[in-house]
Design an enzyme around this catalytic site. Structure first.
Site, PDB file in Angstrom:
ATOM      1  N   THR A  80      13.684 -42.247   1.339  1.00 31.33           N
ATOM      2  CA  THR A  80      14.060 -41.390   0.218  1.00 31.33           C
ATOM      3  C   THR A  80      15.530 -41.008   0.300  1.00 31.33           C
ATOM      4  OG1 THR A  80      11.806 -40.515   0.054  1.00 31.33           O
ATOM      5  CG2 THR A  80      13.557 -39.219  -0.958  1.00 31.33           C
ATOM      6  N   GLY A 121       7.839 -40.801  -0.017  1.00 30.50           N
ATOM      7  CA  GLY A 121       7.228 -41.967  -0.640  1.00 30.50           C
ATOM      8  C   GLY A 121       5.937 -42.355   0.048  1.00 30.50           C
ATOM      9  N   GLY A 122       5.352 -43.465  -0.423  1.00 29.61           N
ATOM     10  CA  GLY A 122       4.048 -43.877   0.075  1.00 29.61           C
ATOM     11  C   GLY A 122       4.025 -44.273   1.528  1.00 29.61           C
ATOM     12  N   GLU A 127       7.714 -34.415  -0.213  1.00 32.03           N
ATOM     13  CA  GLU A 127       8.197 -35.132  -1.386  1.00 32.03           C
ATOM     14  C   GLU A 127       8.604 -36.552  -0.997  1.00 32.03           C
ATOM     15  OE1 GLU A 127      10.649 -33.231  -4.292  1.00 32.03           O
ATOM     16  OE2 GLU A 127      10.374 -31.263  -3.399  1.00 32.03           O
ATOM     17  N   GLU A 145       0.818  -1.198   0.000  1.00 37.97           N
ATOM     18  CA  GLU A 145       0.000   0.000   0.000  1.00 37.97           C
ATOM     19  C   GLU A 145       0.861   1.261   0.000  1.00 37.97           C
ATOM     20  OE1 GLU A 145      -2.051  -3.403   2.056  1.00 37.97           O
ATOM     21  OE2 GLU A 145      -0.074  -2.467   2.150  1.00 37.97           O
ATOM     22  N   LEU A 187      17.259 -31.653  -2.710  1.00 36.39           N
ATOM     23  CA  LEU A 187      16.078 -30.904  -2.258  1.00 36.39           C
ATOM     24  C   LEU A 187      16.300 -29.401  -2.258  1.00 36.39           C
ATOM     25  CD1 LEU A 187      14.814 -33.141   0.709  1.00 36.39           C
ATOM     26  CD2 LEU A 187      14.213 -33.263  -1.722  1.00 36.39           C
ATOM     27  N   ALA A 223       5.475 -37.634  -8.525  1.00 37.82           N
ATOM     28  CA  ALA A 223       5.449 -37.890  -9.967  1.00 37.82           C
ATOM     29  C   ALA A 223       5.258 -39.379 -10.163  1.00 37.82           C
ATOM     30  CB  ALA A 223       6.749 -37.417 -10.623  1.00 37.82           C
ATOM     31  N   ALA A 225       1.082 -41.825   3.386  1.00 41.87           N
ATOM     32  CA  ALA A 225      -0.168 -42.403   3.886  1.00 41.87           C
ATOM     33  C   ALA A 225      -0.481 -41.957   5.318  1.00 41.87           C
ATOM     34  CB  ALA A 225      -0.132 -43.928   3.778  1.00 41.87           C
TER      35      ALA A 225
END
Length: 606
Positions: free
Chosen positions: A226, A320-321, A318, A72, A234, A184, A325
């Protein structure tokens, strides 16, 4: 479909009066200006301002980084005399961290006749404060979705305002940072082959998009698997600029002794684990500059609550499963960013992006909202929200715990510990990163206007050092507007080239900071009142650790909080010498004469 696309495509109606197409168009412009700061410094609330006179835009501004000049202020300055009688469009209600209300003051002094606010500030200590102040000053204020009705163009603009500050909305409504799960996968849903090989699932275009996304986050999270399988960096792959903290979640500390993440020369790494896990390896990581945070029982929610206390707004997962989860089950994932590559890899044992959730029927599947699709090279990017954005609006149940000149003395005195960190927190004005320029004599005695306490502190590290890199670093610090960027520049060079630090830095750094804090709190009456209102409370800079002040969070270190408490006591003993008023710290007190004399001698040749 985004708000801007909806407006351009003709799928929205255009109405007259408040909330007409012109109002919506200018609000979308304010959003565009606000989002230009993405990735430049650590995530912060995004502000944009457009000043319009008649049908002509006469001034614009956007907050370039945490603690920089308010949007502003920039827009009104650019508009000049054309601001009088004009209309200002703001994507977000101003929030000046309980200091001098610079944004509101600029709008009032500029003579603005009308203000259109995209959305109220989500944080309770700001929400409604600026709007009420503007109305009290005789300025007409319209809030999208309240005074401008709903539907059509104005609804599209309101949605754009909400999405621009989604992390802030999640922080306010969930008391957690906004978490985005990114992955991905191939067309058949695999994130790696059966062997674990995953380079590369997605295209170079998609990877560039990931780097950009990282730069817009406070932290990136991965699990131990990972680190062991991919050995990631990263980083944002950018030379300079904001680098997010890198967080590894591991219960056992079963991690490789050598890994790219243990190189902390360009980005900070934090390993979060359970108490007592592999203590010897913890010591090894500490010797490499890696921060270790221990939990009694680690979980995604416990990690996010810790990240919330650190002041994070946005976190990118980023992992993994196996980790995604439980993060989804724990309710800490708010958004999904899925890159789908036109590939098929197969494999019964090939890993998928999300592990076991316990669902046995398709009707149990979690559904995304506000879903969008776009191409990134040959890949399809699907974006959506697992938890919808909260609609923050003022109602009778809201408690406006505002800090202003009028009510600053009424703040509760019963608080025993007051944490402060980000400038937009309740006590954010105590931070060295708040936007409060200070005047302190340069090293040859000439008054110099420093953009913030942090600017002065970081530049002082290299005082008297004639090495070309140190001189260049000082110039970059002085030239950048954001205190966060000034801190990044100074801390990066001091970490990579400690030989460029002034020789007496360890001896004088606390005095340097104290001098800057004196200049700040004596130059702004509202800040002085804020500091005095904390009497009886312990002030703690809410950082887990700090390489300069050590152990800030547990109160052991000689940190900014300790210095502020000393300054508070000094002011209470008052009066402060005239030479220290208005930020001109020419006659130091309590032994600071030695510091300034030494300081000037060190840089006499620069």
């Amino acid at each position: 479909m985004t708000a801007a696309m909806a407006l351009a495509s003709g799928f929205v109606s255009v109405r007259g009066g408040c909330g007409n197409g012109e109002d919506s168009r200018h609000l979308l412009k304010a959003v565009e200006l606000a989002k230009r700061s993405d990735g430049l410094t650590a995530p912060h609330p995004k502000f944009g301002c457009v000043v319009v006179r008649g049908r002509r835009v006469v001034g614009t501004g956007g907050l370039s980084g945490l603690g920089a000049r308010p949007a502003e202020v920039q827009a009104v300055e650019e508009a000049g005399e054309y601001a009088r009688g004009a209309t200002a469009f703001l994507n977000l209600e101003p929030g000046d961290c309980g200091g001098d209300d610079a944004a509101v003051a600029a709008l009032v002094r500029g003579g603005l006749e009308r203000i259109v606010v995209g959305m109220r500030h989500p944080l309770p200590h700001f929400r409604g404060k600026a709007i009420a102040a503007l109305q009290s000053a005789g300025v007409k204020v319209d809030v999208a979705g309240e005074d401008c009705g709903i539907g059509g163009a104005i609804e599209a603009a309101l949605k754009a305002c909400q999405l621009a500050n989604a992390p802030l909305l999640y922080r306010a409504s969930h008391n957690l940072p906004m978490s985005t799960l990114k992955y991905a996968m191939t067309l058949d849903g695999k994130i790696a082959a059966s062997s674990g090989h995953s380079a590369w699932v997605s295209s170079a275009d998609s990877r560039r998009r990931v780097f950009e996304t990282r730069a817009q986050c406070d932290a990136v999270i991965v699990g131990g698997n990972t680190v062991r399988s991919d050995n990631p960096n990263l980083t944002t792959r950018q030379a300079g600029g904001h680098q997010p903290d890198r967080i590894v979640i591991t219960r056992t500390m079963n991690l490789p002794r050598e890994a790219n993440l243990w190189d902390t020369s360009n980005a900070h790494t934090i390993v979060m684990t359970e108490k007592g896990a592999n203590v010897e390896f913890q010591k090894h990581l500490a010797s490499r500059g890696v921060e270790v945070v221990q939990f009694d029982l680690i979980s995604p929610r416990a990690v996010m609550e810790h990240c919330y206390s650190r002041g994070y707004l946005s976190v990118l997962w980023e992992c993994g499963g196996m980790l995604s989860a439980p993060a989804i089950q724990g309710g800490v994932i708010h958004k999904v960013l899925a890159f789908i590559a036109p590939k098929v890899v197969g494999g019964l044992q090939a890993p998928t992006p999300v592990g076991e959730l316990g669902f046995v029927q398709m009707t149990q599947a979690l559904k995304l909202s506000d879903v969008s699709f776009e191409l990134t090279g040959p890949d399809m990017l699907v974006t959506g929200y697992l938890q919808p954005l909260s609609d923050i609006s003022l109602d009778s149940n809201d408690e406006l715990t505002c800090i202003s000149r009028g009510d600053i003395a009424e703040l509760p005195s019963k608080v025993s510990v007051i944490p402060f960190n980000k400038p937009w927190d309740r006590y954010g004005a105590l931070s060295t990163l708040s936007y409060h320029p200070i005047t302190i004599p340069d090293f040859d005695g000439k008054p110099v206007l420093w953009s913030s306490v942090e600017h002065y502190y970081q530049a002082s590290k290299f005082a008297g050092m004639n090495d070309q890199l140190a001189v260049q670093c000082k110039a970059e610090i002085l030239g950048t507007e954001s205190p966060v960027e000034a801190a990044r520049i100074g801390e990066t060079l001091s970490r990579q080239r400690p030989d460029l630090l002034r020789k007496d830095w360890d001896a004088v750094k606390l005095q340097v900071m104290r001098t800057a804090l004196q200049a700040k709190f004596l130059a702004y009456p509202a800040l002085k009142s804020l500091l005095l209102s904390t009497e009886g409370s312990v002030l703690v800079e809410s950082l887990q650790s700090d390489s300069l002040y050590v152990a800030s969070r547990n109160g052991v270190g000689l940190n900014v909080g300790r210095l502020l408490m000393d300054l508070r006591a000094e002011i209470q003993r008052g009066p402060i010498p005239d030479s220290l008023q208005n930020g001109h710290a020419k006659t130091p007190v309590n032994g600071h004469a030695y510091f300034l004399d030494c300081h000037r001698q060190q840089v006499a040749s620069t």
